[in-house]
Design a protein around this motif. Structure first.
Motif: not given
Length: 89
Positions: A2-9, A55-61, A63-68, A70-76
């Motif tokens: 998913a892209n950044k916009r979809d994750l924010k939604k 989500v708005n941070e620049k990922p150090a690693d 982007a896919k791992a960064h957003f994944k 965040i998604t896991n944290e949102l779920e928990s």
């Protein structure tokens, strides 16, 4: 991926639905104290702010791992808030 916009939604919808569920509980239980339910709303708002900032941070690693992550944290955190709603007396 998913892209950044979809994750924010997703963040907005999940936490918005949790806040709405608390309001429904408060409306259905007008005779009960709202301290606990207000704390759940405050926690949902803080979680929203935290996740959107991440989500708005620049990922150090990658982007896919960064957003994944965040998604896991949102779920928990979403599941934890739902459990708190279910435990309201």
């Amino acid at each position: 991926m998913a892209n950044k916009r979809d994750l924010k939604k997703d963040i907005n919808y999940v936490l918005g639905d949790i806040i709405e569920a608390v309001y429904v509980w408060e409306y259905a239980n007008t005779d009960k104290d709202t301290k606990e339910s207000s704390a759940i709303i405050d926690e949902a708002i803080a979680t929203f702010d935290e996740l959107i900032a991440r989500v708005n941070e620049k990922p150090a690693d990658t982007a896919k791992a960064h957003f994944k992550a965040i998604t896991n944290e949102l779920e928990s955190k979403g599941n934890a808030l739902i459990e708190k709603i279910n435990k309201l007396s």
